[in-house]
Design a protein around this motif. Structure first.
Motif, PDB file in Angstrom:
ATOM      1  N   GLY A 139       0.816  -1.198   0.000  1.00 46.79           N
ATOM      2  CA  GLY A 139       0.000   0.000   0.000  1.00 46.79           C
ATOM      3  C   GLY A 139       0.862   1.265   0.000  1.00 46.79           C
ATOM      4  N   GLN A 184      10.214   3.876  -9.312  1.00 46.15           N
ATOM      5  CA  GLN A 184      10.143   2.847 -10.377  1.00 46.15           C
ATOM      6  C   GLN A 184      10.852   3.338 -11.639  1.00 46.15           C
ATOM      7  OE1 GLN A 184       9.273   0.787  -8.421  1.00 46.15           O
ATOM      8  NE2 GLN A 184       7.596   1.584  -7.174  1.00 46.15           N
ATOM      9  N   ARG A 230       1.203   5.175 -13.001  1.00 47.89           N
ATOM     10  CA  ARG A 230       1.825   5.879 -11.879  1.00 47.89           C
ATOM     11  C   ARG A 230       2.161   7.313 -12.256  1.00 47.89           C
ATOM     12  NH1 ARG A 230       4.062   2.928  -7.605  1.00 47.89           N
ATOM     13  NH2 ARG A 230       5.395   4.701  -7.185  1.00 47.89           N
ATOM     14  N   ASP A 235      13.008   3.182  -4.679  1.00 52.98           N
ATOM     15  CA  ASP A 235      12.726   1.928  -5.396  1.00 52.98           C
ATOM     16  C   ASP A 235      12.822   2.192  -6.897  1.00 52.98           C
ATOM     17  OD1 ASP A 235      12.192   0.523  -3.086  1.00 52.98           O
ATOM     18  OD2 ASP A 235      10.009   0.549  -3.320  1.00 52.98           O
ATOM     19  N   ILE A 292       8.079  -8.240 -12.206  1.00 58.15           N
ATOM     20  CA  ILE A 292       7.491  -9.592 -12.205  1.00 58.15           C
ATOM     21  C   ILE A 292       6.042  -9.440 -12.643  1.00 58.15           C
ATOM     22  CG2 ILE A 292       6.869 -11.598 -10.773  1.00 58.15           C
ATOM     23  CD1 ILE A 292       9.069 -10.715  -8.806  1.00 58.15           C
TER      24      ILE A 292
HETATM   25  C1  LIG Z   1       4.642  -2.759  -2.072  1.00 60.94           C
HETATM   26  S1  LIG Z   1       5.384  -1.608  -3.030  1.00 60.94           S
HETATM   27  C2  LIG Z   1       4.899  -0.308  -1.958  1.00 60.94           C
HETATM   28  C3  LIG Z   1       5.538   0.998  -2.151  1.00 60.94           C
HETATM   29  C4  LIG Z   1       4.695   2.143  -2.666  1.00 60.94           C
HETATM   30  N1  LIG Z   1       3.306   1.961  -2.549  1.00 60.94           N
HETATM   31  C5  LIG Z   1       5.053   2.344  -4.107  1.00 60.94           C
HETATM   32  O1  LIG Z   1       4.222   2.218  -4.958  1.00 60.94           O
HETATM   33  O2  LIG Z   1       6.184   2.672  -4.344  1.00 60.94           O
HETATM   34  C6  LIG Z   1       7.129  -1.847  -2.789  1.00 60.94           C
HETATM   35  C7  LIG Z   1       7.921  -2.011  -4.042  1.00 60.94           C
HETATM   36  O3  LIG Z   1       7.762  -3.301  -4.582  1.00 60.94           O
HETATM   37  C8  LIG Z   1       8.092  -3.273  -5.950  1.00 60.94           C
HETATM   38  N2  LIG Z   1       7.137  -4.101  -6.682  1.00 60.94           N
HETATM   39  C9  LIG Z   1       5.819  -4.224  -6.444  1.00 60.94           C
HETATM   40  N3  LIG Z   1       5.249  -5.064  -7.339  1.00 60.94           N
HETATM   41  C10 LIG Z   1       6.245  -5.505  -8.161  1.00 60.94           C
HETATM   42  C11 LIG Z   1       6.306  -6.378  -9.286  1.00 60.94           C
HETATM   43  N4  LIG Z   1       5.215  -6.967  -9.769  1.00 60.94           N
HETATM   44  N5  LIG Z   1       7.501  -6.600  -9.870  1.00 60.94           N
HETATM   45  C12 LIG Z   1       8.619  -6.006  -9.383  1.00 60.94           C
HETATM   46  N6  LIG Z   1       8.623  -5.156  -8.342  1.00 60.94           N
HETATM   47  C13 LIG Z   1       7.454  -4.900  -7.725  1.00 60.94           C
HETATM   48  C14 LIG Z   1       8.036  -1.812  -6.395  1.00 60.94           C
HETATM   49  O4  LIG Z   1       9.323  -1.363  -6.721  1.00 60.94           O
HETATM   50  C15 LIG Z   1       7.519  -1.096  -5.169  1.00 60.94           C
HETATM   51  O5  LIG Z   1       8.079   0.161  -5.023  1.00 60.94           O
END
Ligand SMILES: C[S@@+](CC[C@H](N)C(=O)[O-])C[C@H]1O[C@@H](n2cnc3c(N)ncnc32)[C@H](O)[C@@H]1O
Ligand code: SF4
Length: 360
Positions: free
Chosen positions: A57, A114, A126, A146, A180
């Motif tokens: 989230g 990202q 996004r 990230d 992924i």
């Molecule tokens: C749970 S998210 C939460 C952070 C925040 N809500 C955001 O959007 O940055 C944490 C990180 O997991 C990574 N992430 C989430 N889904 C992914 C996917 N399908 N493949 C690769 N990385 C993923 C993203 O880089 C994200 O910033």
């Protein structure tokens, strides 16, 4: 002790994301915070907490008032003086008012960028607010960014541009993620193709090279930090140590038991927090120690392993075999994955799943 708190609300849903999350809704958030407070009161035994991670989230999608309520709940946690307190944030939310409030309660921000590429951001559903991003760096010196890569039609040049922009910000920590395609996401439904594995590998190697050149220590398969800015909270996971998980879909590890909370918001709001619980055998604990510990570039400390399990790590049959094959390497203190095989570490770790640590 460490604590993870999950806040499952987001302002938008990204095309790739399979984390427990829902579109934000004021009433639901208020109810959620009540349920979260109850869960913490029920489970938390007032241990001193040295790392707290508020993830999602998007925790920062909460209003100022709701964030204040969240921090009032957190104030009841017995944090050590030097505790690392992280909150995940998206740039759209990081107004000056929110940054000022966060500054009072947390000392580390984890910002999801990202990519900076406008076309790709659209694909991901996004946004980025560059002004807020710059302001965040004026308020905090311990920031993680990230970065995601491996998008369809992405080139190494595109990745270089993203890396350059991130490095220019001078974050203390960078987490990288190869995309992924998870079931139940828009990308999966729309049959979004990833780049091929050779290019993905080249991108991984490129990231390592560039970040090392810029003074980042590659300390975990996909994580990089300036000296002394490694994520203390994530190291708790990788060192197979105890932590509480509170909130929707959160997981915890306490007294040799792993538990996972429900991913159903209805159940969570009704106080049915835990979905499953499993007490680990000694073999399972050691397997986890390997799965998590070998994610660290320095691997596992031999003396600490002996102290924890009363077994010499290099007496374990599977470890011996991997050492012989040069897939694992050792120095005086540690056993670690051969850096040439970090990218394919899953293939190595899979060989440790069925181990029987009793049969050395
Ligand atoms: C749970 S998210 C939460 C952070 C925040 N809500 C955001 O959007 O940055 C944490 C990180 O997991 C990574 N992430 C989430 N889904 C992914 C996917 N399908 N493949 C690769 N990385 C993923 C993203 O880089 C994200 O910033
Ligand atoms: S990546 Fe972050 S903002 Fe996007 S849906 Fe997932 S948790 Fe929400």
């Amino acid at each position: 002790m460490s604590i993870y708190i999950h806040i499952p609300f987001c302002t938008q849903i990204c095309s790739y994301c399979d984390f427990p999350k829902v579109l934000k809704n004021e009433k639901l958030i208020d109810k959620y915070l009540i349920s979260l407070e109850k869960e913490i009161q029920e489970k938390y035994k007032n241990e001193v907490v040295s790392t707290l991670y508020i993830g999602g989230g998007t925790p920062t999608s909460l209003s100022l008032k709701q964030l204040t309520t969240l921090f009032k709940i957190i104030e009841k946690i017995n944090l050590s003086k030097d505790a690392e307190v992280t909150i995940e944030a998206n740039t759209e939310d990081l107004t000056i008012e929110k940054l000022k409030l966060l500054k009072k309660y947390v000392n580390r921000l984890s910002i999801g960028i990202q990519t900076f590429n406008a076309t790709r951001l659209k694909e991901l559903n996004r946004k980025i607010n560059i002004n807020n991003l710059k302001n965040a760096f004026k308020h905090f010196d311990n920031i993680n960014i990230d970065l995601m890569y491996g998008f369809k039609s992405q080139t190494i040049l595109d990745l270089k541009e993203d890396l350059e922009k991130i490095i220019k910000l001078k974050p203390a920590h960078i987490s990288t993620y190869s995309l992924i395609i998870e079931p139940n996401t828009l990308f999966y439904i729309n049959k979004y193709n990833k780049i091929d594995e050779d290019l993905d590998r080249k991108m991984y190697d490129h990231i390592i090279k560039v970040l090392k050149q810029n003074g980042y220590n590659h300390y975990e398969i996909s994580n990089f930090a300036k000296e002394k800015f490694e994520s203390r909270h994530n190291l708790v996971y990788w060192n197979n140590e105890n932590y509480y998980g509170f909130g929707l879909g959160a997981s915890g590890y306490l007294k040799n038991t792993r538990y996972e909370n429900t991913r159903s918001l209805t159940n969570y709001l009704n106080g049915k927090y835990i979905m499953n619980k499993h007490k680990l055998t000694q073999n399972e604990t050691i397997q986890n120690e390997f799965m998590l510990g070998f994610r660290k570039v320095n691997g596992i400390n031999k003396i600490e392993f002996k102290e924890k399990y009363n077994i010499n790590i290099d007496d374990i049959k599977e470890i011996k075999e991997l050492l012989k094959l040069n897939l694992l390497l050792e120095n005086q203190t540690n056993i670690y994955i051969n850096p040439n095989y970090l990218y394919t570490s899953n293939e190595i770790l899979i060989r440790l799943i069925d181990l029987d640590a009793g049969l050395c």
